[in-house]
Design a protein around this motif. Structure first.
Motif, PDB file in Angstrom:
ATOM      1  N   GLY A 219       0.869  -1.165   0.000  1.00  0.00           N
ATOM      2  CA  GLY A 219       0.000   0.000   0.000  1.00  0.00           C
ATOM      3  C   GLY A 219       0.906   1.215   0.000  1.00  0.00           C
ATOM      4  N   PRO A 220       0.316   2.401   0.224  1.00  0.00           N
ATOM      5  CA  PRO A 220       1.140   3.614   0.210  1.00  0.00           C
ATOM      6  C   PRO A 220       2.161   3.564   1.363  1.00  0.00           C
ATOM      7  CG  PRO A 220      -1.223   4.113   0.445  1.00  0.00           C
ATOM      8  CD  PRO A 220      -1.084   2.648   0.555  1.00  0.00           C
ATOM      9  N   LEU A 221       3.436   3.688   1.046  1.00  0.00           N
ATOM     10  CA  LEU A 221       4.459   3.576   2.082  1.00  0.00           C
ATOM     11  C   LEU A 221       4.908   4.941   2.583  1.00  0.00           C
ATOM     12  CD1 LEU A 221       6.886   0.743   0.897  1.00  0.00           C
ATOM     13  CD2 LEU A 221       4.991   0.614   2.513  1.00  0.00           C
ATOM     14  N   PRO A 222       4.748   5.206   3.864  1.00  0.00           N
ATOM     15  CA  PRO A 222       5.383   6.397   4.431  1.00  0.00           C
ATOM     16  C   PRO A 222       6.901   6.297   4.230  1.00  0.00           C
ATOM     17  CG  PRO A 222       3.792   5.467   5.964  1.00  0.00           C
ATOM     18  CD  PRO A 222       3.962   4.467   4.865  1.00  0.00           C
ATOM     19  N   GLU A 223       7.558   7.434   4.120  1.00  0.00           N
ATOM     20  CA  GLU A 223       9.005   7.420   3.874  1.00  0.00           C
ATOM     21  C   GLU A 223       9.760   7.926   5.072  1.00  0.00           C
ATOM     22  OE1 GLU A 223       9.993   9.503   0.222  1.00  0.00           O
ATOM     23  OE2 GLU A 223       8.164   8.651  -0.627  1.00  0.00           O
ATOM     24  N   ARG A 224      10.786   7.189   5.382  1.00  0.00           N
ATOM     25  CA  ARG A 224      11.646   7.610   6.480  1.00  0.00           C
ATOM     26  C   ARG A 224      12.544   8.736   5.983  1.00  0.00           C
ATOM     27  NH1 ARG A 224      16.224   3.691   8.953  1.00  0.00           N
ATOM     28  NH2 ARG A 224      17.276   5.271  10.185  1.00  0.00           N
ATOM     29  N   ILE A 225      12.464   9.882   6.660  1.00  0.00           N
ATOM     30  CA  ILE A 225      13.257  11.034   6.252  1.00  0.00           C
ATOM     31  C   ILE A 225      14.633  10.962   6.884  1.00  0.00           C
ATOM     32  CG2 ILE A 225      13.349  13.553   6.235  1.00  0.00           C
ATOM     33  CD1 ILE A 225      11.003  12.292   4.658  1.00  0.00           C
ATOM     34  N   SER A 226      14.681  10.543   8.149  1.00  0.00           N
ATOM     35  CA  SER A 226      15.956  10.493   8.866  1.00  0.00           C
ATOM     36  C   SER A 226      16.821   9.393   8.277  1.00  0.00           C
ATOM     37  CB  SER A 226      15.710  10.217  10.341  1.00  0.00           C
ATOM     38  OG  SER A 226      15.080   8.968  10.493  1.00  0.00           O
ATOM     39  N   ARG A 227      18.119   9.578   8.335  1.00  0.00           N
ATOM     40  CA  ARG A 227      19.056   8.559   7.880  1.00  0.00           C
ATOM     41  C   ARG A 227      20.034   8.301   9.014  1.00  0.00           C
ATOM     42  NH1 ARG A 227      16.180   6.508   5.299  1.00  0.00           N
ATOM     43  NH2 ARG A 227      15.627   6.855   3.133  1.00  0.00           N
ATOM     44  N   GLY A 228      20.961   7.432   8.754  1.00  0.00           N
ATOM     45  CA  GLY A 228      21.982   7.187   9.761  1.00  0.00           C
ATOM     46  C   GLY A 228      21.642   5.969  10.582  1.00  0.00           C
ATOM     47  N   GLU A 229      22.580   5.591  11.419  1.00  0.00           N
ATOM     48  CA  GLU A 229      22.467   4.362  12.174  1.00  0.00           C
ATOM     49  C   GLU A 229      21.518   4.526  13.352  1.00  0.00           C
ATOM     50  OE1 GLU A 229      23.586   1.324  11.649  1.00  0.00           O
ATOM     51  OE2 GLU A 229      24.113   2.152   9.682  1.00  0.00           O
ATOM     52  N   VAL A 230      20.625   3.580  13.525  1.00  0.00           N
ATOM     53  CA  VAL A 230      19.743   3.575  14.684  1.00  0.00           C
ATOM     54  C   VAL A 230      20.175   2.415  15.573  1.00  0.00           C
ATOM     55  CG1 VAL A 230      17.370   3.341  15.458  1.00  0.00           C
ATOM     56  CG2 VAL A 230      17.864   4.510  13.324  1.00  0.00           C
ATOM     57  N   LEU A 231      20.386   2.710  16.845  1.00  0.00           N
ATOM     58  CA  LEU A 231      20.748   1.637  17.774  1.00  0.00           C
ATOM     59  C   LEU A 231      19.553   0.728  17.998  1.00  0.00           C
ATOM     60  CD1 LEU A 231      22.716   3.511  20.563  1.00  0.00           C
ATOM     61  CD2 LEU A 231      23.604   1.706  19.069  1.00  0.00           C
ATOM     62  N   SER A 232      19.826  -0.563  18.197  1.00  0.00           N
ATOM     63  CA  SER A 232      18.741  -1.487  18.504  1.00  0.00           C
ATOM     64  C   SER A 232      18.041  -1.038  19.791  1.00  0.00           C
ATOM     65  CB  SER A 232      19.294  -2.895  18.716  1.00  0.00           C
ATOM     66  OG  SER A 232      19.895  -3.365  17.546  1.00  0.00           O
ATOM     67  N   ARG A 233      16.729  -1.050  19.724  1.00  0.00           N
ATOM     68  CA  ARG A 233      15.925  -0.718  20.906  1.00  0.00           C
ATOM     69  C   ARG A 233      14.794  -1.727  21.024  1.00  0.00           C
ATOM     70  NH1 ARG A 233      15.259   5.774  19.933  1.00  0.00           N
ATOM     71  NH2 ARG A 233      17.189   6.416  20.956  1.00  0.00           N
ATOM     72  N   GLY A 234      14.217  -1.790  22.205  1.00  0.00           N
ATOM     73  CA  GLY A 234      13.052  -2.645  22.391  1.00  0.00           C
ATOM     74  C   GLY A 234      11.916  -2.128  21.522  1.00  0.00           C
ATOM     75  N   VAL A 235      11.266  -3.018  20.788  1.00  0.00           N
ATOM     76  CA  VAL A 235      10.117  -2.598  19.981  1.00  0.00           C
ATOM     77  C   VAL A 235       8.860  -3.254  20.539  1.00  0.00           C
ATOM     78  CG1 VAL A 235      11.195  -2.039  17.798  1.00  0.00           C
ATOM     79  CG2 VAL A 235      10.671  -4.403  18.312  1.00  0.00           C
ATOM     80  N   PRO A 236       7.757  -2.486  20.612  1.00  0.00           N
ATOM     81  CA  PRO A 236       6.531  -3.068  21.156  1.00  0.00           C
ATOM     82  C   PRO A 236       5.861  -3.982  20.139  1.00  0.00           C
ATOM     83  CG  PRO A 236       6.138  -0.823  20.436  1.00  0.00           C
ATOM     84  CD  PRO A 236       7.608  -1.066  20.260  1.00  0.00           C
ATOM     85  N   VAL A 237       5.113  -4.953  20.618  1.00  0.00           N
ATOM     86  CA  VAL A 237       4.216  -5.717  19.758  1.00  0.00           C
ATOM     87  C   VAL A 237       3.249  -4.705  19.140  1.00  0.00           C
ATOM     88  CG1 VAL A 237       2.397  -7.453  19.715  1.00  0.00           C
ATOM     89  CG2 VAL A 237       4.405  -7.792  21.164  1.00  0.00           C
ATOM     90  N   GLY A 238       3.014  -4.812  17.848  1.00  0.00           N
ATOM     91  CA  GLY A 238       2.135  -3.854  17.186  1.00  0.00           C
ATOM     92  C   GLY A 238       2.880  -2.739  16.483  1.00  0.00           C
TER      93      GLY A 238
END
Lengths: 332, 236
Positions: A219-238
């Protein structure tokens, strides 16, 4: 020591599960457990079990089994054709099954997953306090034809001796019709700047690579504007994420607990149950709700479950009294 | 506290994300782990699980029992009382991890080296030189998440993730490194494999290390790999 044995005749795609491994994420292990938590809770409530009792999660395909003792079962979730020795019986109600009768659940429709509870539940191995399968750890797994489960409790039949009519009709909360998935704004929504609203513009098509870890959709994909490395973080279910590629990813209960993608939006706990019922090839729509609306919906769901638990308790108490006075059978 | 040390934001209707804004990244890491341990030990009603990582902790709740607002207020109070200068462990344990590096080009070591404009041997040297601090337990199966080796550039993730990454592989991505305790899909480039068995489902947690412990990688050859295969990972 088990009270009896349940033997799988036709397995389909069936797992023994519960509400999940809640201590798992602390140790890098997903919570897993019933994907449609509400239907699983209701199935257990209908037979008087604790809500977290082990039960069967039946995905898409037909299931058939026999038990060598009298049992009380309930089926919830996706609509299916429930039969006991070939005789149709209602879903969403406690149903008595005599020893040796064949229980079949066929033609699941209107959803992807059904739940089948047995009063007293099963004796099954636990890992961190949960029997939920974990495909990464190699714990639990799909039942095969011929597999057996130890039953903890026999339940004498609850039948009306005079009319063999249904003794009760409980008002069970239904799966919402249509696939509308409520989300709240995610903590990283700013990473998508003005494109976040694309999530709400058109329906998304669920693709076949979807499973208990996550649903993928086009479907229509939102675009990530930010770039660069993201540290692993806890992600919620959902968590709703936009990984490289051409699909939107919505994480479900089998998700890896840490990841490095920004979280655009998060599906509400109520709507995770909706996602559990969407089949590949179906379309769904996202709807933005506020945290307050999501919380209110969660509270309303809980009130409905509490009311159901009270009604079931009252029915069992009444039937027990009736049975003792008319036939001398002890039900519970 | 004069300045806020964290930013707290909802992450859905049943989780809060606490991110450190301390300039000192080490202090921020200690802060989120001290917070996780405190909340665990306090058995806060309604809190189901805390997932501390590098600079953040995700706190999952049962919305039936506690509201995110109330939990946020409570956490702010707890964080004020935490000493983020205190080490996570007074006596960190060290785990020696032998690695058969991928010098035969079976995995991704050559690609990783090419992207850094270094030789495969240089990558091995840089990867096996540091003593790594276990930052957190991640996916899959409690992987020890480590700060990456001192490569010149971040390591790009694979364009197309592998559907099956076997247990025991040693991988790098971005500025991070890890070992995979359990087979799972994955998009991190693989540079070697350890013969050690990391996962033990009879233990709690299932992995032998915890955040604050130390890991050292040692290059080994194929013969040593074979002789060590299946040995449990234990501290020195």
């Amino acid at each position: 020591m088990s009270a009896g044995i349940l033997t799988i005749v036709e397995a389909g795609s069936t797992h023994v599960t519960d509400l999940g491994r809640r201590r798992g994420p602390r140790y890098g292990v997903p919570v897993n457990g019933a994907l449609d938590q509400r239907s699983a809770r209701i199935a257990n409530i209908l037979v008087g079990n604790p809500e977290n009792a082990a039960l069967l999660e039946i995905t898409a395909l037909d299931l058939e089994f026999v038990a060598d003792i009298d049992i009380l079962i309930a089926v919830t979730g996706a609509d299916g054709h429930l039969t006991i020795d070939g005789v149709g019986r209602p879903s969403g109600q406690p149903v008595s099954v005599r020893a040796g009768e064949a229980v079949a659940l066929r033609q699941l429709q209107g959803g992807l997953r059904a739940y089948l509870s047995v009063r007293g539940s099963f004796d099954v191995p636990l890992l961190l306090g949960s029997c939920a399968p974990d495909s990464v750890l190699g714990f639990g797994g799909r039942l095969a034809a011929g597999a057996t489960l130890d039953l903890r409790q026999a339940t004498s039949p609850l039948f009306n001796d005079h009319f063999s009519a249904e003794l009760y009709s409980l008002d069970v909360p239904r799966i919402p019709a249509g696939f509308v998935v409520d989300v709240t704004d995610g903590p990283d929504i700013d990473d998508f700047a003005g494109t976040a609203d694309r999530l709400f513009e058109q329906p998304y098509l669920v693709t076949p690579t979807s499973n208990h870890i996550g649903l993928r959709m086009t479907g229509p994909l939102p675009e990530r504007i930010s770039r660069g490395e993201v540290l692993s973080r806890g992600v919620p279910v959902g968590a709703v994420e936009v990984p490289p590629g051409d699909e939107l990813l919505v994480l479900h209960r089998g998700r890896g607990v840490t990841a490095g993608y920004p979280v655009l939006a998060v599906v509400t706990s109520s709507s995770l149950d909706v996602l559990a019922q969407v089949r590949p090839g179906q379309r769904l729509r996202f709807r933005r709700v506020s945290s307050a609306e999501a919380a209110a919906r969660t509270r309303a769901d809980l009130v409905a479950l509490d009311a159901l638990r009270l009604r079931v308790g009252a029915v069992f108490a009444a039937l027990d009294a009736l049975s003792l006075s008319t036939t001398g059978r002890t039900l519970l | 506290m004069s300045e806020a040390s964290v930013v707290v934001s909802p992450s859905g209707n049943s989780a809060l994300r606490v991110v450190s804004v301390l300039a000192d990244r080490e202090a921020g890491w200690r802060l989120v782990h001290h917070l996780a341990r405190f909340v665990d030990a306090a058995h806060v009603p309604g809190v189901e699980c805390v997932i501390p990582t590098y600079d953040a902790a995700l706190i999952e709740i049962d919305p039936a029992e506690v509201s995110l607002d109330r939990l946020g207020d409570y956490l702010a109070h707890v964080i004020e009382g935490l000493d983020h200068d205190r080490p996570l462990t007074d006596t960190p344990r060290t785990f020696d991890v032998p690695v058969l590096y991928d010098l035969d080009g079976e995995l991704d070591l050559q690609t990783v080296a090419a992207a850094q404009s270094l030789s495969a041997e240089e990558i091995v040297r840089l990867h096996s030189e540091p003593t790594y601090v276990v930052r957190c337990l991640g996916a899959p199966g409690g992987s020890p998440m480590l700060d990456g080796p001192p490569f010149p550039n971040p390591v790009p993730r694979l364009a197309s993730p592998r559907a099956h990454v076997p247990q025991g592989v040693v991988s790098v991505a971005g500025r991070q490194a890890t070992i995979t305790p359990a087979a799972a899909p994955g998009g991190w480039p693989l540079i070697g494999r350890t013969p050690l068995t990391v996962l033990d489902l009879d233990a709690e947690p299932f992995v032998p290390y915890e955040p604050g412990d130390l890991i050292r990688f040692t290059p080994i050859g194929p013969d040593e790999y074979e002789s060590l295969l299946g040995t449990r990972m234990v501290a020195r």
